[in-house]
Design a protein around this motif. Structure first.
Motif, PDB file in Angstrom:
ATOM      1  N   ALA A 143       1.385  -1.606   0.596  1.00 35.63           N
ATOM      2  CA  ALA A 143       0.036   0.271  -0.246  1.00 35.63           C
ATOM      3  C   ALA A 143       0.892   1.479   0.049  1.00 35.63           C
ATOM      4  CB  ALA A 143      -1.031   0.131   1.655  1.00 35.63           C
ATOM      5  N   GLU A 144       0.144   2.153  -0.290  1.00 32.34           N
ATOM      6  CA  GLU A 144       1.267   3.800  -0.881  1.00 32.34           C
ATOM      7  C   GLU A 144       1.053   3.922   0.652  1.00 32.34           C
ATOM      8  OE1 GLU A 144       3.463   6.290  -2.602  1.00 32.34           O
ATOM      9  OE2 GLU A 144       2.570   4.787  -3.543  1.00 32.34           O
TER      10      GLU A 144
ATOM     11  N   GLY B 275       5.913   6.278   0.832  1.00 35.38           N
ATOM     12  CA  GLY B 275       6.428   5.252   0.179  1.00 35.38           C
ATOM     13  C   GLY B 275       5.713   4.168  -0.301  1.00 35.38           C
ATOM     14  N   ARG B 276       6.095   3.212  -0.496  1.00 38.58           N
ATOM     15  CA  ARG B 276       4.719   1.643  -0.829  1.00 38.58           C
ATOM     16  C   ARG B 276       5.565   0.730   0.222  1.00 38.58           C
ATOM     17  NH1 ARG B 276       1.336   1.407  -4.411  1.00 38.58           N
ATOM     18  NH2 ARG B 276       1.045  -0.289  -4.040  1.00 38.58           N
ATOM     19  N   PHE B 277       4.781   0.312   1.161  1.00 38.36           N
ATOM     20  CA  PHE B 277       5.451  -0.822   2.275  1.00 38.36           C
ATOM     21  C   PHE B 277       3.994  -1.998   2.430  1.00 38.36           C
ATOM     22  CE2 PHE B 277       6.173   3.471   3.643  1.00 38.36           C
ATOM     23  CZ  PHE B 277       6.969   3.570   3.790  1.00 38.36           C
TER      24      PHE B 277
ATOM     25  N   ARG C 146      -0.059  -1.899  10.705  1.00 42.56           N
ATOM     26  CA  ARG C 146       1.727  -1.975  11.582  1.00 42.56           C
ATOM     27  C   ARG C 146       1.630  -1.194  12.465  1.00 42.56           C
ATOM     28  NH1 ARG C 146       4.415  -2.286   6.492  1.00 42.56           N
ATOM     29  NH2 ARG C 146       5.929  -2.803   7.735  1.00 42.56           N
ATOM     30  N   THR C 147       2.198  -0.241  12.998  1.00 36.90           N
ATOM     31  CA  THR C 147       2.750   0.539  14.221  1.00 36.90           C
ATOM     32  C   THR C 147       3.220   1.503  13.797  1.00 36.90           C
ATOM     33  OG1 THR C 147       2.613  -1.267  15.767  1.00 36.90           O
ATOM     34  CG2 THR C 147       3.027   0.721  16.957  1.00 36.90           C
TER      35      THR C 147
ATOM     36  N   LEU D 274      -3.027  -0.996   6.454  1.00 41.44           N
ATOM     37  CA  LEU D 274      -2.367  -0.845   5.326  1.00 41.44           C
ATOM     38  C   LEU D 274      -3.319  -1.672   4.825  1.00 41.44           C
ATOM     39  CD1 LEU D 274       1.277   0.415   5.692  1.00 41.44           C
ATOM     40  CD2 LEU D 274      -0.989   2.107   5.270  1.00 41.44           C
ATOM     41  N   GLU D 275      -4.155  -1.191   3.644  1.00 44.03           N
ATOM     42  CA  GLU D 275      -5.044  -2.328   3.498  1.00 44.03           C
ATOM     43  C   GLU D 275      -4.239  -2.389   1.468  1.00 44.03           C
ATOM     44  OE1 GLU D 275      -7.626  -3.793   4.468  1.00 44.03           O
ATOM     45  OE2 GLU D 275      -8.474  -2.418   4.884  1.00 44.03           O
TER      46      GLU D 275
END
Length: 296
Positions: free
Chosen positions: A140-141, A167-169, A174-175, A192-193
């Motif tokens: 996801a962005e 960025g893209r992760f 996430r935390t 993050l979808e």
């Protein structure tokens, strides 16, 4: 069943295809192929054409056609008496001319059929499988800006840099943590979808101002006991505040002014208004001393 029909039928069954399939491929009537397998030669056309069908069928089935052609029965196209007793046909000589012309035409047609190349087998059409659909996105962005700008951004303990960052992760739970000097650190879970986009603006709260310490009260005397020592503490007027032998390592605190008398001056250390004055005297000495508040 004759040998011709038996060999054709066995070869055709081993091919796994029906008479109709072979008839369609060779361009020969299925009734003719069936008559060949059942040895019903009387149901076939002229010998020349029938042998042509037999040759093509045998070759298509992977058989040597020559032995089969050698066993094909001879069948005259006209009876001997038609030649021996021409007087019966007297008066109609043109009929012979027509018959001969028809026979010649049929023979020529059969010869052309035999000389023509066998119909090519239809080319197999290979259908290309459609490409598999692309896998769904797994990341996801994410972009983060902060107030104040330049705060340090962390994701799952990994430092992304100073805000603003993007960025893209990898998608998932996430935390997010944001830190800046002089501000309360921000930390919160973040979802993050896959294929999604998240834009966050994090406002940090300033640290609370340090409290001004309350003005210190009047200075006090602190007695620290490093050895066993008898001690008596009184006011300058003689009122007793303490008398006894405190435990080694303990402390006593008294408001000023006070008078201190001890039987082992080396074991009593005086601290006046936070300033260490050292032992009150030597080992085993009896010392009496007055402590007043220091001048402002």
């Amino acid at each position: 069943m004759c040998e011709i029909g038996g060999m054709l039928r066995v070869a055709r069954e081993e091919s796994g295809r029906s008479i109709r399939d072979w008839a369609r491929e060779l361009g020969i009537k299925s009734d003719y192929l069936r008559a060949l397998e059942e040895c019903r030669f009387e149901d076939l056309p002229e010998a020349v054409l029938a042998k042509g069908h037999l040759r093509r069928y045998a070759e298509a089935l992977g058989l040597d056609p020559e032995p089969l052609l050698a066993q094909y029965p001879v069948r005259p196209t006209f009876t001997p008496e038609d030649v021996i007793a021409p007087e019966r046909r007297r008066g109609r000589p043109w009929l012979w001319i027509v018959v001969l012309a028809v026979l010649l035409a049929l023979a020529a047609g059969a010869w052309l059929v035999l000389q023509s190349p066998a119909a090519p087998e239809p080319a197999a059409i290979e259908l290309e499988a459609p490409p598999p659909p692309p896998p769904p996105p797994s990341d996801a962005e994410l972009s983060v800006e902060t107030v104040p700008p330049g705060a340090t951004v962390w994701l799952d303990g990994f430092r992304l840099g100073e805000a603003p960052v993007s960025g893209r992760f990898s998608a998932g739970e996430r935390t997010l943590r944001v830190e800046a000097e002089g501000y309360v650190a921000y930390e919160a879970p973040l979802t993050l979808e896959p294929g999604g986009t998240r834009h966050l603006k994090v406002t940090l709260e300033p640290l609370p101002a340090a409290e001004t310490p309350a003005p210190a009260g009047p200075p006090k005397l602190v007695l620290r006991f490093s050895e066993r020592a008898w001690v008596r503490v009184t006011t300058p007027e003689g009122a007793k505040l303490y008398e006894g032998i405190p435990k080694v390592g303990s402390e006593l605190e008294f408001p000023l002014p006070v008078v201190v008398r001890t039987g082992n001056a080396a074991g009593v250390r005086a601290v006046l208004g936070g300033e260490d004055l050292g032992p009150m005297g030597g080992e085993g000495l009896v010392v009496e001393r007055r402590f007043d508040a220091p001048a402002p």
